[in-house]
Design an enzyme around this catalytic site. Sequence first.
Site, short mmCIF file in Angstrom:
data_model
loop_
_atom_site.label_atom_id
_atom_site.label_comp_id
_atom_site.label_asym_id
_atom_site.label_seq_id
_atom_site.Cartn_x
_atom_site.Cartn_y
_atom_site.Cartn_z
N LYS A 1 0.81 -1.40 -0.01
CA LYS A 1 0.03 -0.07 0.09
C LYS A 1 0.87 1.22 -0.11
O LYS A 1 0.83 2.24 -0.84
CB LYS A 1 -0.94 0.08 1.42
CG LYS A 1 -1.88 -1.07 1.41
CD LYS A 1 -2.57 -0.90 2.61
CE LYS A 1 -2.06 -0.94 3.84
NZ LYS A 1 -1.26 -2.35 4.51
N ARG B 1 -9.53 1.70 8.53
CA ARG B 1 -9.09 0.40 8.88
C ARG B 1 -10.13 -0.25 9.89
O ARG B 1 -9.95 -1.69 10.12
CB ARG B 1 -7.83 0.25 9.86
CG ARG B 1 -6.37 0.03 9.18
CD ARG B 1 -5.38 0.29 9.98
NE ARG B 1 -4.25 -0.56 10.00
CZ ARG B 1 -3.38 -0.26 9.18
NH1 ARG B 1 -3.07 0.79 8.75
NH2 ARG B 1 -2.17 -1.00 9.28
N ARG C 1 11.98 -5.55 5.44
CA ARG C 1 11.93 -4.10 5.10
C ARG C 1 12.70 -3.46 5.99
O ARG C 1 12.87 -3.61 7.01
CB ARG C 1 10.37 -3.70 5.33
CG ARG C 1 10.43 -2.04 5.31
CD ARG C 1 8.67 -1.59 5.22
NE ARG C 1 7.92 -2.16 6.28
CZ ARG C 1 6.43 -1.97 6.33
NH1 ARG C 1 5.93 -1.22 5.38
NH2 ARG C 1 5.91 -2.51 7.24
N ARG D 1 11.64 -1.46 11.21
CA ARG D 1 10.31 -0.88 11.93
C ARG D 1 10.05 -1.72 13.14
O ARG D 1 10.38 -3.17 12.93
CB ARG D 1 9.23 -0.75 11.03
CG ARG D 1 8.67 0.59 10.71
CD ARG D 1 7.62 0.40 9.69
NE ARG D 1 6.42 -0.12 9.95
CZ ARG D 1 5.45 0.10 9.43
NH1 ARG D 1 5.21 0.62 8.11
NH2 ARG D 1 4.05 -0.54 9.77
N ARG E 1 -0.40 -8.50 13.48
CA ARG E 1 -0.95 -7.38 12.63
C ARG E 1 -1.84 -8.00 11.43
O ARG E 1 -2.93 -7.60 11.07
CB ARG E 1 0.14 -6.45 12.05
CG ARG E 1 0.72 -5.41 13.08
CD ARG E 1 2.12 -5.15 12.58
NE ARG E 1 2.11 -4.23 11.22
CZ ARG E 1 3.18 -4.31 10.50
NH1 ARG E 1 4.41 -4.68 10.98
NH2 ARG E 1 3.12 -3.74 9.41
P1 AP5 Z 1 5.02 -1.46 1.80
O1 AP5 Z 1 4.44 -0.80 0.60
O2 AP5 Z 1 5.51 -0.66 3.07
O3 AP5 Z 1 3.55 -2.27 2.35
P2 AP5 Z 1 2.22 -1.63 3.10
O4 AP5 Z 1 1.33 -2.41 2.49
O5 AP5 Z 1 2.40 -0.22 3.04
O6 AP5 Z 1 2.82 -2.37 4.46
P3 AP5 Z 1 2.80 -1.63 5.88
O7 AP5 Z 1 3.26 -2.58 6.91
O8 AP5 Z 1 3.33 -0.19 5.89
O9 AP5 Z 1 1.08 -1.42 6.24
P4 AP5 Z 1 0.41 -1.64 7.56
O10 AP5 Z 1 -0.71 -1.32 7.10
O11 AP5 Z 1 0.85 -2.84 8.54
O12 AP5 Z 1 1.39 -0.45 8.42
P5 AP5 Z 1 1.01 1.38 8.58
O13 AP5 Z 1 2.35 1.96 8.62
O14 AP5 Z 1 -0.27 1.54 8.03
O15 AP5 Z 1 5.83 -2.67 1.38
C1 AP5 Z 1 6.32 -3.53 2.61
C2 AP5 Z 1 7.80 -3.99 1.92
O16 AP5 Z 1 7.41 -5.03 0.90
C3 AP5 Z 1 8.74 -2.89 1.61
O17 AP5 Z 1 9.94 -3.55 2.19
C4 AP5 Z 1 8.65 -2.84 0.03
O18 AP5 Z 1 9.77 -2.40 -0.23
C5 AP5 Z 1 8.39 -4.38 -0.36
N1 AP5 Z 1 7.33 -4.09 -1.35
C6 AP5 Z 1 6.36 -3.61 -1.54
N2 AP5 Z 1 5.83 -3.71 -2.88
C7 AP5 Z 1 6.46 -4.88 -3.25
C8 AP5 Z 1 6.37 -5.62 -4.41
N3 AP5 Z 1 5.55 -5.73 -5.43
N4 AP5 Z 1 7.41 -6.90 -4.68
C9 AP5 Z 1 8.26 -7.01 -3.73
N5 AP5 Z 1 8.58 -6.17 -2.55
C10 AP5 Z 1 7.64 -5.22 -2.36
O19 AP5 Z 1 0.62 1.02 10.19
C11 AP5 Z 1 1.36 0.81 11.24
C12 AP5 Z 1 0.69 0.72 12.64
O20 AP5 Z 1 0.13 2.11 12.69
C13 AP5 Z 1 -0.65 -0.09 12.80
O21 AP5 Z 1 -0.23 -1.57 13.07
C14 AP5 Z 1 -1.56 0.55 13.68
O22 AP5 Z 1 -0.95 0.39 15.06
C15 AP5 Z 1 -1.36 1.88 13.43
N6 AP5 Z 1 -2.22 2.34 12.62
C16 AP5 Z 1 -2.07 2.87 11.10
N7 AP5 Z 1 -3.21 3.17 10.51
C17 AP5 Z 1 -4.19 3.15 11.65
C18 AP5 Z 1 -5.66 3.14 11.67
N8 AP5 Z 1 -6.04 3.72 10.61
N9 AP5 Z 1 -6.26 2.92 12.63
C19 AP5 Z 1 -5.76 2.61 13.74
N10 AP5 Z 1 -4.33 2.25 13.79
C20 AP5 Z 1 -3.66 2.60 12.82
#
Ligand code: AP5
Length: 221
Positions: free
Chosen positions: A18, A93, A132, A165, A176
């Site tokens: 994402k 979410r 990552r 991270r 998660r």
């Molecule tokens: P990446 O693009 O970073 O993936 P992502 O889907 O964004 O994964 P995240 O872990 O960032 O999502 P998340 O939803 O768990 O975390 P968030 O920060 O939102 O890619 C991941 C890896 O894969 C990278 O190394 C990348 O290089 C690689 N990659 C990407 N595409 C690829 C491809 N095509 N092929 C190969 N490799 C690839 O949230 C973190 C925390 O914040 C949550 O757990 C929660 O505690 C809190 N939080 C955030 N938003 C909310 C909300 N709305 N409500 C409540 N709590 C929240």
Amino acid sequence: MSRTARRIILLGPPGAGKGTQAERLARRLHVPHVSTGELFRQHVGGHTPLGQEAEASMRRGDLVPDAVTLGMVAERLAEPDAVEGAVFDGFPRTTAQAEALDQLLADRGQRLEVAVLLEAPREELVERLTGRRLCGACQATYHVRWSPPAVPGRCDRCGGALMARPDDEEATVVRRLEVYDTETRPLVAYYAASDRLLTVDGLGSVGDVAARLEEVLAPHD
Ligand code: AP5
């Protein structure tokens, strides 16, 4: 869609890509990339009261409470750059967040046009997250295997130190993914019911996935 959507959610499990795709898409559409995870990490890094409220939930792999999240998003959307649209990454979410976003936008005469579900198999998600690395200075994202930096441990863009991270440790990743299944997956049905759901296969290179995303979002009559 008969015109290019400018209010878009990227929905999907942790590691689906994402953040990677939202950054590219937002740049292409000239709208801000609104990542609630990134906003929370900035608050945690800045030791703000909001960051202190969010940090424990994030470390466990749980969601930050809706009220905290919604207040932060409302503030972000009130900034001038979000008037013309936004690519939302990691928000909403929960069903309560999705309903609140619809209401928030309706109050401004706006509408969330489309939610794109990015999907990838679980083993791939775990491998992407545990491999990552992030730049501590500019937040650029790498993967030890698939997109390594030119110099190990150093950011190609700014030379900053790369780190994992805290919530990418395997046990937290498993938590998660569970939270995604119980709290966030129901949003797939929520957006399908209002005919706003598109699905994109998240497997393949970053460029391949970006091309698929561009194709499903292309305007058509
Ligand atoms: P990446 O693009 O970073 O993936 P992502 O889907 O964004 O994964 P995240 O872990 O960032 O999502 P998340 O939803 O768990 O975390 P968030 O920060 O939102 O890619 C991941 C890896 O894969 C990278 O190394 C990348 O290089 C690689 N990659 C990407 N595409 C690829 C491809 N095509 N092929 C190969 N490799 C690839 O949230 C973190 C925390 O914040 C949550 O757990 C929660 O505690 C809190 N939080 C955030 N938003 C909310 C909300 N709305 N409500 C409540 N709590 C929240």
